[in-house]
Design a protein around this motif. Structure first.
Motif, PDB file in Angstrom:
ATOM      1  N   GLY A   1      43.668  39.254  41.588  1.00 33.01           N
ATOM      2  CA  GLY A   1      44.636  39.598  40.556  1.00 33.01           C
ATOM      3  C   GLY A   1      45.371  40.902  40.736  1.00 33.01           C
ATOM      4  N   ILE A   2      45.230  41.573  41.906  1.00 33.40           N
ATOM      5  CA  ILE A   2      45.973  42.812  42.147  1.00 33.40           C
ATOM      6  C   ILE A   2      47.263  42.479  42.886  1.00 33.40           C
ATOM      7  CG2 ILE A   2      45.992  45.038  43.317  1.00 33.40           C
ATOM      8  CD1 ILE A   2      43.014  45.186  43.014  1.00 33.40           C
TER       9      ILE A   2
ATOM     10  N   ASN B   1      47.216  39.927  37.497  1.00 29.41           N
ATOM     11  CA  ASN B   1      47.354  40.464  36.142  1.00 29.41           C
ATOM     12  C   ASN B   1      47.339  41.988  36.162  1.00 29.41           C
ATOM     13  OD1 ASN B   1      44.625  40.861  36.694  1.00 29.41           O
ATOM     14  ND2 ASN B   1      43.973  40.456  34.600  1.00 29.41           N
ATOM     15  N   LEU B   2      47.174  42.581  37.357  1.00 32.65           N
ATOM     16  CA  LEU B   2      47.232  44.035  37.517  1.00 32.65           C
ATOM     17  C   LEU B   2      48.316  44.354  38.530  1.00 32.65           C
ATOM     18  CD1 LEU B   2      46.212  46.947  37.191  1.00 32.65           C
ATOM     19  CD2 LEU B   2      44.468  46.441  38.928  1.00 32.65           C
ATOM     20  N   LEU B   3      49.382  45.015  38.082  1.00 30.89           N
ATOM     21  CA  LEU B   3      50.497  45.360  38.953  1.00 30.89           C
ATOM     22  C   LEU B   3      50.450  46.844  39.285  1.00 30.89           C
ATOM     23  CD1 LEU B   3      53.462  43.471  37.193  1.00 30.89           C
ATOM     24  CD2 LEU B   3      51.794  42.591  38.833  1.00 30.89           C
ATOM     25  N   LEU B   4      50.456  47.149  40.569  1.00 29.77           N
ATOM     26  CA  LEU B   4      50.487  48.530  41.046  1.00 29.77           C
ATOM     27  C   LEU B   4      51.865  48.764  41.652  1.00 29.77           C
ATOM     28  CD1 LEU B   4      47.012  48.575  42.868  1.00 29.77           C
ATOM     29  CD2 LEU B   4      47.503  49.104  40.467  1.00 29.77           C
TER      30      LEU B   4
ATOM     31  N   SER C   1      36.599  48.841  40.038  1.00 32.12           N
ATOM     32  CA  SER C   1      36.316  47.522  39.473  1.00 32.12           C
ATOM     33  C   SER C   1      37.582  46.951  38.859  1.00 32.12           C
ATOM     34  CB  SER C   1      35.233  47.608  38.393  1.00 32.12           C
ATOM     35  OG  SER C   1      34.030  48.118  38.920  1.00 32.12           O
ATOM     36  N   VAL C   2      37.783  45.645  39.026  1.00 36.74           N
ATOM     37  CA  VAL C   2      38.917  44.943  38.434  1.00 36.74           C
ATOM     38  C   VAL C   2      38.378  43.779  37.616  1.00 36.74           C
ATOM     39  CG1 VAL C   2      40.964  43.540  38.909  1.00 36.74           C
ATOM     40  CG2 VAL C   2      40.536  45.623  40.231  1.00 36.74           C
TER      41      VAL C   2
END
Length: 249
Positions: free
Chosen positions: A81-82, A168-171, A63-64
């Motif tokens: 946002g990924i 807003n989520l950096l991998l 879940s994000v």
């Protein structure tokens, strides 16, 4: 406590006949920097591929921002946002540094196709590019082909592109690979700035433990596809089990 941006629950991923990830669970809070470490082949990159939609998941949930993304393809997850940085740097080497950043600005701000004909739009683009170049310490390379940059400069360019994009989520996968020591501090500063100043949540795979332990707020250790340890950098560093993983009995 800040809200959870990423939630992974009981994740299982199989490639062919081999189960790569088994029952992996963790949460990442807003603005947090979390490091993923472990021996080669333990499933680190597979984990990021599963989260970002490049690999199917056999069981479990991802879940994000509170939304189940299990049935979404990679491009739809990116829209949510990924933003993904790859082990082999995700920039266009045949384009200039400026053009690489320009593409990211166009995508984020939904520039019209005719923007280059408008003085107002060109000025807006120039301001965005100059700010991105300055933050990445790449102003002197604006017109250089990305392909002639050093490994560290390529990483800085990739991070600049990721910052521009909406995620807003950096991998991020192995940001120090091929990077000279002198540029590693620049990378660390930029990642910290993305987290602290821009509110990005960051998950990093990294083999350089010193770099990662000075950057991350929490460390997750994978061994044989399972979560083996989790805690603050100091807690994990002092755990005798970490020594056994990397240096044997």
């Amino acid at each position: 406590m800040s809200k959870s941006v990423l939630s992974v629950e009981n994740l299982h991923v199989r490639i062919g006949q081999r189960m790569i990830l088994q029952d992996v669970s963790f949460d990442v809070r807003a603005g947090e920097v979390v490091g993923i470490i472990g021996p080669n082949g333990c499933g680190k990159t597979t984990l990021l591929n599963a989260i970002s939609g490049f690999l199917p998941i056999d069981a479990g949930t991802v879940s994000v921002n509170g939304r189940d993304i299990m049935n979404l393809p990679a491009h739809a997850r990116a829209e949510l946002g990924i933003a993904r940085g790859f082990q082999h740097v995700g920039v266009f080497r045949e384009m200039t540094v400026e053009e690489n950043l320009m593409m990211a600005v166009e995508r984020r701000e939904l520039y019209p196709w005719w923007w280059i004909l408008s003085r107002e739009w060109r000025e807006k683009m120039s301001v965005a590019i100059e700010a991105a170049l300055a933050e990445a310490s790449l102003s002197s390379h604006r017109k250089s082909l990305a392909g002639v940059l050093s490994g560290g400069e390529l990483r800085l360019l990739e991070l600049a592109r990721l910052k521009i994009l909406k995620g807003n989520l950096l991998l991020i996968d192995e940001p120090t690979a091929g990077v000279a020591p002198i540029l590693r501090d620049n990378l660390a500063r930029m990642i910290k700035k993305l987290s602290k100043d821009h509110g990005r949540t960051v998950v990093i795979i990294e083999h350089d433990l010193r770099f990662l332990f000075n950057l991350a707020e929490r460390i997750i250790v994978l061994v044989d596809g399972k979560k083996y340890l989790e805690g603050t950098p100091e807690t994990v560093r002092r755990d005798e089990r970490l020594q056994k993983i990397y240096f044997g009995e």
